[in-house]
Design a protein around this motif. Structure first.
Motif, PDB file in Angstrom:
ATOM      1  N   ARG A  45       0.822  -1.208   0.000  1.00 30.87           N
ATOM      2  CA  ARG A  45       0.000   0.000   0.000  1.00 30.87           C
ATOM      3  C   ARG A  45       0.852   1.252   0.000  1.00 30.87           C
ATOM      4  O   ARG A  45       0.583   2.202  -0.739  1.00 30.87           O
ATOM      5  CB  ARG A  45      -0.922  -0.013   1.230  1.00 30.87           C
ATOM      6  CG  ARG A  45      -1.643   1.305   1.504  1.00 30.87           C
ATOM      7  CD  ARG A  45      -2.522   1.723   0.340  1.00 30.87           C
ATOM      8  NE  ARG A  45      -3.589   0.757   0.106  1.00 30.87           N
ATOM      9  CZ  ARG A  45      -4.400   0.802  -0.939  1.00 30.87           C
ATOM     10  NH1 ARG A  45      -4.227   1.746  -1.867  1.00 30.87           N
ATOM     11  NH2 ARG A  45      -5.357  -0.093  -1.081  1.00 30.87           N
ATOM     12  N   ALA A  48       2.381   1.672  -3.341  1.00 31.39           N
ATOM     13  CA  ALA A  48       1.360   2.141  -4.277  1.00 31.39           C
ATOM     14  C   ALA A  48       1.145   3.650  -4.142  1.00 31.39           C
ATOM     15  O   ALA A  48       1.033   4.372  -5.139  1.00 31.39           O
ATOM     16  CB  ALA A  48       0.055   1.389  -4.035  1.00 31.39           C
ATOM     17  N   ASP A  49       1.108   4.130  -2.896  1.00 31.37           N
ATOM     18  CA  ASP A  49       0.913   5.565  -2.672  1.00 31.37           C
ATOM     19  C   ASP A  49       2.086   6.383  -3.211  1.00 31.37           C
ATOM     20  O   ASP A  49       1.894   7.457  -3.792  1.00 31.37           O
ATOM     21  CB  ASP A  49       0.730   5.846  -1.178  1.00 31.37           C
ATOM     22  CG  ASP A  49      -0.577   5.267  -0.641  1.00 31.37           C
ATOM     23  OD1 ASP A  49      -1.486   5.021  -1.460  1.00 31.37           O
ATOM     24  OD2 ASP A  49      -0.688   5.065   0.588  1.00 31.37           O
ATOM     25  N   THR A  52       2.126   5.809  -7.317  1.00 28.45           N
ATOM     26  CA  THR A  52       0.840   6.011  -8.018  1.00 28.45           C
ATOM     27  C   THR A  52       0.445   4.795  -8.834  1.00 28.45           C
ATOM     28  O   THR A  52      -0.450   4.881  -9.692  1.00 28.45           O
ATOM     29  CB  THR A  52       0.851   7.271  -8.932  1.00 28.45           C
ATOM     30  OG1 THR A  52       1.702   7.041 -10.047  1.00 28.45           O
ATOM     31  CG2 THR A  52       1.282   8.511  -8.172  1.00 28.45           C
ATOM     32  N   SER A  54      -1.303   1.034  -8.771  1.00 25.10           N
ATOM     33  CA  SER A  54      -2.302   0.418  -7.901  1.00 25.10           C
ATOM     34  C   SER A  54      -1.704  -0.736  -7.108  1.00 25.10           C
ATOM     35  O   SER A  54      -0.735  -1.381  -7.525  1.00 25.10           O
ATOM     36  CB  SER A  54      -3.484  -0.091  -8.729  1.00 25.10           C
ATOM     37  OG  SER A  54      -3.119  -1.234  -9.465  1.00 25.10           O
ATOM     38  N   VAL A  55      -2.311  -0.981  -5.944  1.00 18.06           N
ATOM     39  CA  VAL A  55      -1.889  -2.117  -5.120  1.00 18.06           C
ATOM     40  C   VAL A  55      -2.053  -3.416  -5.889  1.00 18.06           C
ATOM     41  O   VAL A  55      -1.193  -4.301  -5.829  1.00 18.06           O
ATOM     42  CB  VAL A  55      -2.712  -2.168  -3.815  1.00 18.06           C
ATOM     43  CG1 VAL A  55      -2.381  -3.437  -3.015  1.00 18.06           C
ATOM     44  CG2 VAL A  55      -2.460  -0.933  -2.959  1.00 18.06           C
ATOM     45  N   ARG A  56      -3.128  -3.534  -6.625  1.00 17.65           N
ATOM     46  CA  ARG A  56      -3.360  -4.763  -7.386  1.00 17.65           C
ATOM     47  C   ARG A  56      -2.274  -4.980  -8.428  1.00 17.65           C
ATOM     48  O   ARG A  56      -1.806  -6.107  -8.622  1.00 17.65           O
ATOM     49  CB  ARG A  56      -4.724  -4.713  -8.061  1.00 17.65           C
ATOM     50  CG  ARG A  56      -5.014  -5.944  -8.906  1.00 17.65           C
ATOM     51  CD  ARG A  56      -6.408  -5.951  -9.461  1.00 17.65           C
ATOM     52  NE  ARG A  56      -6.627  -7.095 -10.312  1.00 17.65           N
ATOM     53  CZ  ARG A  56      -7.797  -7.430 -10.844  1.00 17.65           C
ATOM     54  NH1 ARG A  56      -8.848  -6.697 -10.592  1.00 17.65           N
ATOM     55  NH2 ARG A  56      -7.923  -8.483 -11.619  1.00 17.65           N
ATOM     56  N   THR A  73       5.670   2.374 -15.969  1.00 18.71           N
ATOM     57  CA  THR A  73       5.446   1.700 -14.692  1.00 18.71           C
ATOM     58  C   THR A  73       6.768   1.401 -14.002  1.00 18.71           C
ATOM     59  O   THR A  73       6.916   1.589 -12.786  1.00 18.71           O
ATOM     60  CB  THR A  73       4.655   0.400 -14.921  1.00 18.71           C
ATOM     61  OG1 THR A  73       3.395   0.709 -15.528  1.00 18.71           O
ATOM     62  CG2 THR A  73       4.415  -0.338 -13.611  1.00 18.71           C
ATOM     63  N   VAL A 210      -7.652   1.879 -13.183  1.00 15.45           N
ATOM     64  CA  VAL A 210      -6.459   1.954 -12.354  1.00 15.45           C
ATOM     65  C   VAL A 210      -5.256   1.573 -13.203  1.00 15.45           C
ATOM     66  O   VAL A 210      -5.382   0.961 -14.256  1.00 15.45           O
ATOM     67  CB  VAL A 210      -6.556   1.015 -11.127  1.00 15.45           C
ATOM     68  CG1 VAL A 210      -7.727   1.398 -10.267  1.00 15.45           C
ATOM     69  CG2 VAL A 210      -6.675  -0.439 -11.564  1.00 15.45           C
ATOM     70  N   GLU A 211      -4.093   1.967 -12.733  1.00  6.77           N
ATOM     71  CA  GLU A 211      -2.870   1.702 -13.477  1.00  6.77           C
ATOM     72  C   GLU A 211      -2.471   0.241 -13.306  1.00  6.77           C
ATOM     73  O   GLU A 211      -2.259  -0.246 -12.206  1.00  6.77           O
ATOM     74  CB  GLU A 211      -1.741   2.603 -12.973  1.00  6.77           C
ATOM     75  CG  GLU A 211      -0.418   2.399 -13.707  1.00  6.77           C
ATOM     76  CD  GLU A 211      -0.480   2.843 -15.154  1.00  6.77           C
ATOM     77  OE1 GLU A 211       0.355   2.406 -15.942  1.00  6.77           O
ATOM     78  OE2 GLU A 211      -1.382   3.627 -15.497  1.00  6.77           O
ATOM     79  N   PRO A 219     -10.639  -2.478 -12.620  1.00  7.96           N
ATOM     80  CA  PRO A 219     -10.449  -3.415 -11.513  1.00  7.96           C
ATOM     81  C   PRO A 219     -11.680  -4.268 -11.269  1.00  7.96           C
ATOM     82  O   PRO A 219     -12.805  -3.852 -11.516  1.00  7.96           O
ATOM     83  CB  PRO A 219     -10.185  -2.488 -10.319  1.00  7.96           C
ATOM     84  CG  PRO A 219     -10.915  -1.231 -10.668  1.00  7.96           C
ATOM     85  CD  PRO A 219     -10.813  -1.094 -12.173  1.00  7.96           C
TER      86      PRO A 219
END
Length: 482
Positions: A45, A48-49, A52, A54-56, A73, A210-211, A219
């Motif tokens: 998490r 991800a923050d 930028t 996504s956590v997934r 990425t 989401v990215e 998602p």
């Protein structure tokens, strides 16, 4: 470290273990990301923050579900992990290696097996195979009236492409014709179904993207957790044909489709449906009915005649046509415009009547005999599909079709069996050439009109079945009244 962070770390440890058959082996790029993340004490998490991403997407990379992150990425991830020059170069090299991959199949996935022969489509099939294998076209949309044989042509194209060594992935939408023997592929089918669900989902069209490792993704959509990213990883840069049979009229979101094609430069799509998506790069391939014998001619080798007799032999194995029978068969094929679905339905009626009676019935009202005699599910599929397709025409195109069909048997460009051209349309409607051309194009794509490009000219004819359906609908409306 605070309580919340400890909770996140615990959650990360739960998700760190690769799960499922698609993640039996963690990728090199995923292992590097996880090692650097744990080295500096970040949770998924927190990473991800900072990045930028996504956590997934991070989880999929670390678990090996995704192995082909985009350069952007990788850059965002390296910045968030505060990697030095050497560590950054190693991460970029691992990502580059993943992007060049794709699944290594012992045997390329095969398309379903067709159950019946397909006469009269050699020219169309050869052209489609040449365009798709060469990469001249990457998104080909096979369009035509319901029952015209789009699925059968797609099967033949897929088989020839597969014989040339290209893997074929096949997805049939619910309600699509399944006159073939499908091959169960387990996880492979799940990946394809998940990607298609993500491409063509309608319930979550407005959900935020989401990215993902290959770009923006939707998602929570897809079978067994699979989506576009999983399919992109599977295909890599290999030459692969993806067939989407019986696609809905509402096309995919362009950003998802474009993202998949960009991520997989060797991927080709062959789509079948009754109307095109009208998306950038789409090659619309109109599939017309089969060729029929010329007026007054009896041609046993005509594709339409061969298809009709093949269906007759399934219900009347003892049937041996004589000269008079062949004349009636040729007339019947012309009356039904050589449409494979209509020919199959007409042949089914020979269980309860002879050929002469069938021809009399078709001469009086061909629409009444378009339902398969056998009944059951799908017996009225062709008739329903025909009327449904005509109902989806724009107001202008429907007005033009009604005007053509309202002409008497000896009057105007729309008279029965007569051909017409674009100037004739402008004279009939009183509208300008551009507007008339757009309406005529819509009728062509809908399968209501058939084109004949001979002697350097372009002439057109309303299909007799369409004319009969329109006139039948008009009679019903007149009887019901306002």
């Amino acid at each position: 470290m605070n309580t919340d962070t400890n909770k996140d770390t615990s959650t990360d440890r739960h998700h760190d273990a690769p799960t499922g058959p698609a993640a039996q082996e963690t990728s090199r790029v995923g292992a590097l990301i996880r090692a650097h993340r744990l080295r500096i004490g970040l949770t998924q998490r927190e990473l991800a923050d900072l990045s930028t991403i996504s956590v997934r997407a991070i989880r999929d990379l670390e678990q090996g579900k995704a192995r082909r992150p985009r350069p952007d990425t990788v850059r965002l991830m390296a910045d968030a992990l505060r990697l030095g020059q050497r560590a950054r170069a190693a991460l970029e090299a691992a990502a580059q290696q993943g992007r060049g991959g794709g699944a290594c199949w012992a045997q390329p996935p095969a398309p379903p097996t067709a159950l019946h022969a397909m006469p009269g489509r050699d020219a169309e099939t050869a052209l489609l195979v040449r365009e798709l294998t060469s990469g001249a076209e990457r998104l080909t949309h096979l369009v035509g009236l319901g029952g015209v044989g789009k699925t059968r042509v797609a099967l033949e194209v897929a088989e020839r492409v597969h014989d040339a060594g290209m893997p074929v992935l096949w997805y049939g939408f619910p309600g699509a014709s399944a006159d073939y023997l499908a091959h169960g592929e387990g996880e492979l089918s799940d990946r394809v179904a998940g990607a298609v669900a993500e491409l063509c989902a309608t319930a979550a069209v407005d959900a935020p993207l989401v990215e993902g490792p290959q770009g923006p993704i939707l998602p929570g959509v897809g079978a067994a957790g699979f989506g576009v990213a999983a399919l992109a990883e599977l295909v890599g840069e290999q030459r692969v044909l993806l067939v989407l049979d019986g696609a809905p009229a509402t096309g995919p979101r362009c950003d998802r489709l474009t993202g998949l094609l960009r991520a997989c430069p060797g991927l080709r799509l062959l789509v079948t449906s009754e109307q095109p998506w009208e998306v950038p790069g789409e090659r619309i391939f109109l599939l017309a009915p089969l060729e029929v014998p010329a007026e007054g001619a009896v041609d046993a080798g005509s594709p339409a005649v061969r298809v009709f007799l093949d269906h007759v032999r399934r219900v009347r194995p003892e049937f041996t046509p004589g000269p008079v029978d062949m004349e009636q068969v040729a007339w019947l094929c012309r009356r039904l415009d050589g449409h494979p679905g209509a020919l199959a339905s007409a042949a089914s009626w020979l269980v309860v009547c002879d050929l002469t009676t069938l021809c009399h019935g078709l001469d009086a009202d061909p629409v009444a005999l378009l339902d398969h005699l056998g009944g059951g599910a799908g017996a009225d599929r062709f008739r329903v599909a025909l009327r449904s397709r005509l109902d989806r025409l724009s107001a202008g195109a429907r007005e033009l079709l009604d005007a053509l069909c309202a002409q008497g048997p000896d009057v105007g460009p729309g008279r029965d069996g007569a051909e017409f051209d674009l100037p004739g349309i402008t004279a009939l409607t009183g509208r300008g050439l551009p507007e008339s051309g757009r309406m005529l194009r819509e009728l062509l794509i809908a399968g209501a009109v058939r084109a004949a490009h001979e002697s350097g000219g372009s002439r057109f004819r309303v299909l007799g079945l369409v004319r009969a359906s329109v006139r039948s609908g008009s009679r019903v409306a007149a009887a019901v009244g306002p």
